[in-house]
Design an enzyme around this catalytic site. Sequence first.
Site, PDB file in Angstrom:
ATOM      1  N   SER A 116       0.835  -1.203   0.000  1.00  0.00           N
ATOM      2  CA  SER A 116       0.000   0.000   0.000  1.00  0.00           C
ATOM      3  C   SER A 116       0.865   1.247   0.000  1.00  0.00           C
ATOM      4  CB  SER A 116      -0.853  -0.013   1.265  1.00  0.00           C
ATOM      5  OG  SER A 116      -1.456   1.239   1.460  1.00  0.00           O
ATOM      6  N   TYR A 140      -1.693   0.034  10.202  1.00  0.00           N
ATOM      7  CA  TYR A 140      -1.959  -0.633   8.925  1.00  0.00           C
ATOM      8  C   TYR A 140      -0.742  -0.513   8.004  1.00  0.00           C
ATOM      9  CZ  TYR A 140      -3.551  -1.232   4.155  1.00  0.00           C
ATOM     10  OH  TYR A 140      -3.637  -1.622   2.848  1.00  0.00           O
ATOM     11  N   LYS A 144       2.219  -3.397   6.478  1.00  0.00           N
ATOM     12  CA  LYS A 144       2.615  -3.588   5.074  1.00  0.00           C
ATOM     13  C   LYS A 144       4.122  -3.392   4.914  1.00  0.00           C
ATOM     14  CE  LYS A 144      -1.399  -4.573   3.425  1.00  0.00           C
ATOM     15  NZ  LYS A 144      -1.684  -5.856   2.768  1.00  0.00           N
TER      16      LYS A 144
HETATM   17  N1  UFG Z   1     -12.545  11.485   3.034  1.00  0.00           N
HETATM   18  C1  UFG Z   1     -13.515  12.414   3.306  1.00  0.00           C
HETATM   19  N2  UFG Z   1     -14.761  11.968   3.650  1.00  0.00           N
HETATM   20  C2  UFG Z   1     -15.070  10.645   3.739  1.00  0.00           C
HETATM   21  C3  UFG Z   1     -14.072   9.690   3.462  1.00  0.00           C
HETATM   22  C4  UFG Z   1     -12.803  10.158   3.126  1.00  0.00           C
HETATM   23  O1  UFG Z   1     -13.282  13.632   3.247  1.00  0.00           O
HETATM   24  O2  UFG Z   1     -16.226  10.306   4.071  1.00  0.00           O
HETATM   25  C5  UFG Z   1     -11.206  11.968   2.617  1.00  0.00           C
HETATM   26  C6  UFG Z   1     -10.091  11.454   3.489  1.00  0.00           C
HETATM   27  O3  UFG Z   1      -9.914  12.286   4.610  1.00  0.00           O
HETATM   28  C7  UFG Z   1      -8.919  11.487   2.513  1.00  0.00           C
HETATM   29  C8  UFG Z   1      -9.567  11.161   1.166  1.00  0.00           C
HETATM   30  O4  UFG Z   1     -10.961  11.440   1.336  1.00  0.00           O
HETATM   31  O5  UFG Z   1      -8.392  12.741   2.468  1.00  0.00           O
HETATM   32  C9  UFG Z   1      -9.410   9.739   0.751  1.00  0.00           C
HETATM   33  O6  UFG Z   1      -9.778   8.906   1.844  1.00  0.00           O
HETATM   34  P1  UFG Z   1     -10.049   7.347   1.711  1.00  0.00           P
HETATM   35  O7  UFG Z   1     -10.465   6.864   3.064  1.00  0.00           O
HETATM   36  O8  UFG Z   1     -10.952   7.082   0.567  1.00  0.00           O
HETATM   37  O9  UFG Z   1      -8.638   6.753   1.318  1.00  0.00           O
HETATM   38  P2  UFG Z   1      -7.200   6.957   2.008  1.00  0.00           P
HETATM   39  O10 UFG Z   1      -6.398   7.787   1.090  1.00  0.00           O
HETATM   40  O11 UFG Z   1      -7.307   7.393   3.404  1.00  0.00           O
HETATM   41  O12 UFG Z   1      -6.689   5.460   2.130  1.00  0.00           O
HETATM   42  C10 UFG Z   1      -6.518   4.618   1.041  1.00  0.00           C
HETATM   43  C11 UFG Z   1      -6.744   3.187   1.489  1.00  0.00           C
HETATM   44  C12 UFG Z   1      -5.722   2.767   2.481  1.00  0.00           C
HETATM   45  C13 UFG Z   1      -4.348   3.036   1.944  1.00  0.00           C
HETATM   46  C14 UFG Z   1      -4.221   4.433   1.455  1.00  0.00           C
HETATM   47  C15 UFG Z   1      -2.912   4.585   0.789  1.00  0.00           C
HETATM   48  O13 UFG Z   1      -8.007   3.070   2.082  1.00  0.00           O
HETATM   49  O14 UFG Z   1      -5.872   1.398   2.724  1.00  0.00           O
HETATM   50  O15 UFG Z   1      -5.241   4.744   0.539  1.00  0.00           O
HETATM   51  O16 UFG Z   1      -2.907   5.601  -0.099  1.00  0.00           O
HETATM   52  F1  UFG Z   1      -3.469   2.844   2.916  1.00  0.00           F
END
Ligand code: UFG
Length: 322
Positions: A116, A140, A144
């Site tokens: 990841s 998490y 990895k």
């Molecule tokens: N976000 C919101 N509202 C929501 C959900 C998310 O504003 O309801 C924002 C988060 O704060 C973040 C962005 O949208 O800024 C993306 O969030 P996600 O949860 O969709 O994805 P992440 O980038 O946090 O995480 C993903 C995977 C992880 C991995 C990571 C690595 O879920 O498993 O990418 O890039 F580790």
Amino acid sequence: MKVLVTGGAGYVGSHVVKLLGEAGYEVLVYDNLSTGHEWAVLYGKLVVGDLEDKKKLRRVFEEFRPEAVMHFAAYIVVPESVREPLKYYKNNVANTLNLLEVMEEFEVKRFIFSSSAAVYGIPEKVPVSEDAPLKPINPYGETKAVVENILRDLSEAKDFRYVSLRYFNVAGADPEGRIGFAYPKPTHLMIRALKTAKGEIDRLEIYGTDYPTPDGTCIRDYIHVMDIANAHILALEYLFDGGKSEVFNCGYGKGYSVREVIEAVKKVTGKDFTVVETERRPGDPPVLVADSTKIREKLGWEPKYDDLEFIVRTAWDWERRR
Ligand code: UFG
């Protein structure tokens, strides 16, 4: 060729199994169905089992005799990993060791690992390339990174070769519509936005609007699940062709902000929904975008679905039918 796929009933795993099946590989899926689904396994045999159960795993190796292993089985929810680190280390690290030990017993020497972008933590430079330091900022990501280190040491010590694929933000669903994201209590932005469009969630929260980005919200590199799946097939062929152990970023090298994703979801679904701006979520890097030069050059990977609206459309088509 026989490939054992752990976690093949899950989101990314099931899309890879589909491509493996279509390409003529013989597949056995080993999955405990904790978050995966039997219906998602479109090819090969499914054995319901846990990686903790080494006896069962041995029986599967004994009977199936895989020539390579693809390892998707892992927990993936970052906030949960912060609350329950042992659960994450146990499943993502200790159970991976079980798998690697059984592989060694049965002399299976090729391994594809689902890593990841979380291994980078908050990268100093974006787009981030594979040689950036590993500095995860949550358990998490640590799990990895630990497994990647184990794999590096193992491949230096033994006749064992692996490819580790560092996923950026996987999204979308198989355009043919039979499989897609089906995880309980999704936390991911695009899925939550689609569920809000569908009326399953009342309002969508934007976690933080004061980031140092053009519109103040976080930027991510969203990659279609079928392009990720295809990278696995190329990685497998690469190992079968004698390629050495490698680590590759899997992303398009292009980022979209939270607001841009929400706009794309509204446009594709034709639905307006309530969006509220809230506090930052802990542990979110402001910008996470892949430098994907290496995978394009070494594996000849060429994305087919590098289009945010297409990604949203496939996810929406899937979500609507669930
Ligand atoms: N976000 C919101 N509202 C929501 C959900 C998310 O504003 O309801 C924002 C988060 O704060 C973040 C962005 O949208 O800024 C993306 O969030 P996600 O949860 O969709 O994805 P992440 O980038 O946090 O995480 C993903 C995977 C992880 C991995 C990571 C690595 O879920 O498993 O990418 O890039 F580790």
